[in-house]
Structures are given as structure tokens and as C-alpha cells.
Design a protein around this motif. Structure first.
Motif, PDB file in Angstrom:
ATOM      1  N   GLN A  99      36.604  43.643  37.357  1.00 41.32           N
ATOM      2  CA  GLN A  99      36.175  44.129  38.232  1.00 41.32           C
ATOM      3  C   GLN A  99      35.033  44.422  36.507  1.00 41.32           C
ATOM      4  O   GLN A  99      33.791  45.267  37.048  1.00 41.32           O
ATOM      5  CB  GLN A  99      36.898  45.683  37.829  1.00 41.32           C
ATOM      6  N   TYR A 170      40.088  49.163  41.085  1.00 44.83           N
ATOM      7  CA  TYR A 170      38.732  49.964  39.679  1.00 44.83           C
ATOM      8  C   TYR A 170      37.442  49.540  40.384  1.00 44.83           C
ATOM      9  O   TYR A 170      36.593  49.289  39.635  1.00 44.83           O
ATOM     10  CB  TYR A 170      39.178  49.537  37.989  1.00 44.83           C
ATOM     11  N   TYR A 171      37.650  48.624  40.773  1.00 44.52           N
ATOM     12  CA  TYR A 171      35.272  48.269  41.898  1.00 44.52           C
ATOM     13  C   TYR A 171      35.419  49.460  42.366  1.00 44.52           C
ATOM     14  O   TYR A 171      35.905  50.170  42.921  1.00 44.52           O
ATOM     15  CB  TYR A 171      35.742  47.009  42.914  1.00 44.52           C
TER      16      TYR A 171
END
Length: 266
Positions: A99, A170-171
Motif C-alpha cells: 500500500q 487500503y489501495y
């Protein structure tokens, strides 16, 4: 010579038995200990025995979505799985997407540590080794690479046998990353495409993907794959078990919770 035969026998067993290779040759650095050999804990063994090993032994393309609690060691397991394929099999291209920069550095350090702590007689010829790539030269022709999720074109135009999308929830644009990997990872031979993440709130891409795949129960065919799901909540982690005072007598509701989530006594 006997020594050469012993090395060859150990090499064969490591190739055939991932868990043995981990416990014998791969070293990790736990948060509260010095370097130790990597012995699978319960959550790691659960994923290996129920998903990774069966698909690999059948020569199938594995597509797996893991919703997990923190500190279960799933990232460690998956990096070890990718490194095992690059080290003990030929022509295996492995890829990790992280990420952010700190996570990328931490995750790829795991792979480098596996390599750096191999016995000298088991180190393959190195083609390239830096902070984002470890490549073994011929006759291995295998590699493990890592990139940050901000590069939306990762995977496109490549053939990659094993992929870990780490903390994909969470990208910034996980859908684009996944699309690139769907084209890169073979669907008709032994491969693994793993999406793993902790929860990141409601009404997110990750929640929608998890709900769709878990409700489909293996029938979802996005990207031509039959996706499997694995949920690993906090209470399966031994680190979350602490001594306490007896709670008896339990209420009816508390007994139901204890049974439903397989909780232990204090």
C-alpha cells in the motif's frame, strides 16, 4: 559423497514440503523476539492446508480473498509462499503489491531475509538483488518483485505465476490493480492470486468485493476464476488470549458467544 547426497535430499524435501522448508531454512523476525525459524502458527497453517497446498498439488489456479484481523502473520505466510516458489521452482515470477513505501520496505525485507539466511550451498546464482527485486539467474530464471499500489499498470503485459495484493483494502485504486493482475496471472495452470487485507470501513471497494465473493461461495467467476474466501477474525490469534479471572456463571447469551466463536475459558 554422503554430504552431497544429504544436501540433495534436503533440497528435494524443501521443494516438496513448504512447511518443512519454512521450519528448516526460512528465518523471520517476530515483533517480540530475535530471528527465529518460521514455524507456521494456527492461522497460517489453516490457510496453507486448506487453500494453498490443495490448489498447488492439483496444479490449479488459486484465487483467494482473505479478510483478516491484525497480527496473524498472513503477510509473512504469503511472502514465504512466493519466495518458496521463486527459490525451489524454475520459471516462477512472483509479485507483491504493497500500500505504501514503508510497507513495501518491510514486506520485501522478509523475502530478502529468507534469501540472506539460506545456507551457502543452497543459494542459487543471483541475477539481481535490490530493495524491490530478487532474481535468480539460469537455470532458475525465477524472481520475486514488489511495487507500490500507486502504479496502476503493475502486472499489465507480464506473465506472473504468483501475486500477493497485500492490504488491498487500503489501495487508492484497487480495482485497476486487480484488473492488471487478472490478465497477468495464468488461469489454467498452477498459480496463486491472493488478495489480503484487514477491514477498512463500510461502503468501500474492499467491503463490496468481500461480500460479493463470500456470498457467491466459490461461484464467482470474475476474471475467469472461481474465487475462494477465508475470514480470520481476532479470536483465532493466540496472541489475543490473555489470562483473566473466571467469568462463571455465564449468561445464556455469553454461553452462545463462547460456543459460536470457539472462545476459551480465562
Amino acid at each position: 559423497p554422503p554430504e552431497a547426497k544429504a544436501i540433495a535430499a534436503n533440497e528435494r524435501r524443501c521443494r516438496e514440503d513448504f512447511a518443512y522448508a519454512c521450519a528448516s531454512l526460512l528465518w523471520i523476525r517476530p515483533k517480540d523476539e530475535p530471528l527465529v525459524k518460521f514455524r507456521l502458527n494456527w492461522p497460517q497453517r489453516h490457510i496453507y492446508e486448506n487453500y494453498l497446498r490443495p490448489a498447488w498439488e492439483r496444479g490449479e489456479a488459486l484465487a483467494l480473498v482473505i479478510l483478516k484481523a491484525r497480527r496473524l502473520g498472513i503477510t509473512t505466510l504469503m511472502v514465504a509462499w512466493l519466495y518458496h516458489k521463486a527459490r525451489w521452482y524454475r520459471g516462477q515470477n512472483c509479485f507483491i503489491v504493497a500500500q505504501d513505501d514503508p510497507t513495501l520496505a518491510e514486506v520485501f525485507l522478509m523475502a530478502s531475509r529468507f534469501h540472506d539466511n539460506l545456507p551457502p550451498e543452497l543459494v542459487p546464482p543471483i541475477e539481481r538483488h535490490n530493495t524491490e527485486q530478487l532474481s535468480y539467474a539460469a537455470p532458475w530464471d525465477s524472481s520475486i518483485r514488489a511495487r507500490i499500489a500507486r502504479y496502476e499498470q503493475v502486472g499489465r503485459g507480464s506473465t506472473i505465476q504468483h501475486v500477493l495484493l497485500d492490504e488491498v483494502g487500503y489501495y487508492a485504486d484497487p480495482g485497476s490493480i486487480l484488473l492488471g493482475m487478472l490478465d497477468a496471472v495464468p488461469r489454467t495452470s498452477a498459480s496463486s492470486l491472493i488478495m489480503s487485507s484487514t477491514a477498512n470501513g463500510a461502503d468501500t471497494w474492499w467491503e463490496a468485493v468481500w461480500r460479493e465473493f463470500s456470498e457467491a461461495r466459490g461461484q464467482s467467476s470474475i476474471g475467469g476464476r472461481q474465487w475462494k474466501t477465508c475470514f480470520l477474525p481476532w479470536h483465532v490469534n493466540p496472541y489475543n488470549q490473555l489470562p483473566g479471572v473466571p467469568l462463571d456463571p455465564l449468561s445464556v447469551e455469553e454461553k452462545e458467544w463462547k460456543s459460536r466463536f470457539n472462545l476459551t475459558d480465562p
